[in-house]
Scaffold this active site. Structure first.
Site, short mmCIF file in Angstrom:
data_model
loop_
_atom_site.label_atom_id
_atom_site.label_comp_id
_atom_site.label_asym_id
_atom_site.label_seq_id
_atom_site.Cartn_x
_atom_site.Cartn_y
_atom_site.Cartn_z
N HIS A 93 0.80 -1.22 0.00
CA HIS A 93 0.00 0.00 0.00
C HIS A 93 0.84 1.27 0.00
O HIS A 93 0.29 2.37 -0.06
CB HIS A 93 -0.93 0.01 1.21
CG HIS A 93 -2.26 0.65 0.95
ND1 HIS A 93 -2.53 1.38 -0.19
CD2 HIS A 93 -3.40 0.67 1.66
CE1 HIS A 93 -3.77 1.81 -0.16
NE2 HIS A 93 -4.33 1.40 0.97
N ASP A 112 -2.45 1.68 -4.61
CA ASP A 112 -3.64 2.04 -3.86
C ASP A 112 -4.77 1.07 -4.15
O ASP A 112 -4.64 0.13 -4.95
CB ASP A 112 -4.07 3.48 -4.18
CG ASP A 112 -4.30 3.73 -5.66
OD1 ASP A 112 -4.59 2.76 -6.39
OD2 ASP A 112 -4.18 4.89 -6.10
#
Length: 432
Positions: free
Chosen positions: A404, A408
């Protein structure tokens, strides 16, 4: 002779205080002008404080780890007129040369040596200066890893130069797991002691240790997020069942689901190239080659990841040939270094173990890994020309774990959905 007050120096416009790291001169010791008397840390940098005069250290007012305001008296010195000031061109004594050589020798750690032996804490001093901590944050080095870096500072203190030397040496302890210490304050992290119970003790083999270290390192490095979708595999399953015998007769290669998965994933990677990447500090490296790794079991039960190179440029027959060759080598423990190198994305087929789905750990330095579960028949509501109907379909869950920091939710979710779409939209009339 006359007394002289050594004050905390100003080390920057915004710096109002400093933390004493350690004293390099003890009370009663003499020194020459320019000798380093103590080291001071701020939130910006570590500083060495030189002696402004030649003389003797009479008394230290503050001690290691004390926070001292700028301008506060640190120590009382006695000035000596008999000691000549240091000359920048003065020759270095043989004793000092040997000391420097010994320090340099202690600092060098060869990665290949470190990986083949048990590692232990190198710097017993658990104080890390603000600068060291800042460097560690930037380089993603944990306190456990910092504690293993060979330290050359006084009393085992870790210096900035030690950290940079360690990074230059390839971070030989970056995959190492925390080691239990008798001292509960080790690494400045609370250590809990658990009763592990009694039973048969099985020592990890070298590969299992490497896997364990790699998994711990991956979880420490990448903030993992997992996205899930399910795919209707009925068309692909029916096509494969109808063509696997003819495929083997024509090409001499077994047609498992793995080549079909690799082919579809390579197509999805081309659609979303940023999933085919790695992280280098504050940079993202989007790889040009699409090399798909596939987690494969070894006879020992350990897993290894052989790689299908340039999968996006190969037809199904070539991918199947590559997959079968790599799986065969794995079963016979004959994989070479080239067979398992340069992967840019990994597939883990947890369905081969009967798992419905999994939450795979990213294979560093990649930024995503796909787990495919067992293909299982179940009743599903489908839409036909007659409307909604219940039919028996072959369904499979897909789970994508992604980093992450750079991937995304939109990219991760879109990518795994695209893979599922390629599975579901398989051409039932495809020729072998």
């Amino acid at each position: 002779m006359s007394k002289f007050e050594l004050e905390m120096p100003k080390m920057g416009e915004s710096i109002t205080e400093g933390t004493i790291i350690n004293w390099l001169i003890a009370e009663g010791d003499s020194f020459e002008e320019g000798d380093i008397i103590l080291e001071v840390a701020t939130d910006k940098v570590d500083n060495e404080v030189p002696a402004p005069v030649s003389g003797t250290l009479l008394k230290t007012i503050f001690h290691a780890k004390d926070v001292v305001p700028v301008g506060e008296v640190l120590a009382i010195l006695e000035r000596s007129e008999e000691v000549k000031p240091k000359s920048e061109n003065a020759p270095i004594s043989e004793e000092k040369k040997e000391t420097k050589k010994e320090i340099k020798k202690q600092r060098v750690v060869k990665p290949q040596e470190a990986s083949n032996q048990s590692v232990s804490v190198s710097n017993s001093n658990n104080f890390f200066s603000p600068l060291i901590i800042e460097i560690a944050k930037t380089q993603h080095i944990s306190f456990d890893e910092l504690a293993r870096i060979p330290a050359t500072g006084q009393d085992g203190r870790l210096r900035k130069s030690d950290v940079f030397q360690y990074i230059e040496d390839g971070r030989p302890y970056k995959f190492a797991q925390p080691i239990a210490e008798k001292d509960p304050t080790a690494y400045r992290i609370p250590q809990l002691t658990f009763d592990k119970g009694k039973g048969k003790v099985i020592e990890m083999d070298r590969m299992r240790q490497m896997i364990a270290d790699h998994m711990v390192y991956s979880k420490h490095t990448s903030p993992h997020v997992t996205a899930y979708v399910e795919a209707d595999m009925t068309t692909m399953v029916n096509w494969r069942n109808a063509n696997k015998v003819a495929f083997q007769e024509k090409y001499g290669e077994r047609l498992t689901f793995t080549p079909l998965f690799v082919e579809a994933v390579a197509k999805a990677v081309k659609d979303f190239p940023n999933i085919n990447a790695s992280v280098d500090g504050h940079n993202i490296i989007v790889k040009e080659a699409i090399n798909i790794g596939m987690a494969t079991a070894l006879p020992s039960g350990n897993l290894i990841v052989p790689v299908v190179k340039n999968a996006d440029t190969k037809d199904l027959k070539t991918i199947a040939s590559n997959v079968n060759e790599l799986v065969g080598k794995a079963r016979e423990n004959k994989l070479s270094g080239d067979d398992i190198s340069d992967g840019t994305f990994t597939i883990s087929n947890v369905g081969t173990f009967g798992s419905v789905m999994g939450t795979p750990i990213i294979n560093q330095p990649q930024v995503a890994i796909l787990a495919v579960g067992i293909i299982k028949k179940r009743p599903e509501v489908i839409t036909t020309e007659k409307g909604d109907e219940i039919a028996i379909r072959s369904m499979m869950y897909l789970s994508l774990s992604f980093d992450h920091r750079v991937v995304d939710g939109f990219l991760g979710g879109s990518f795994v959905r695209r893979v599922a779409d390629y599975f579901e939209q398989f051409d039932v009339d495809r020729k072998i």
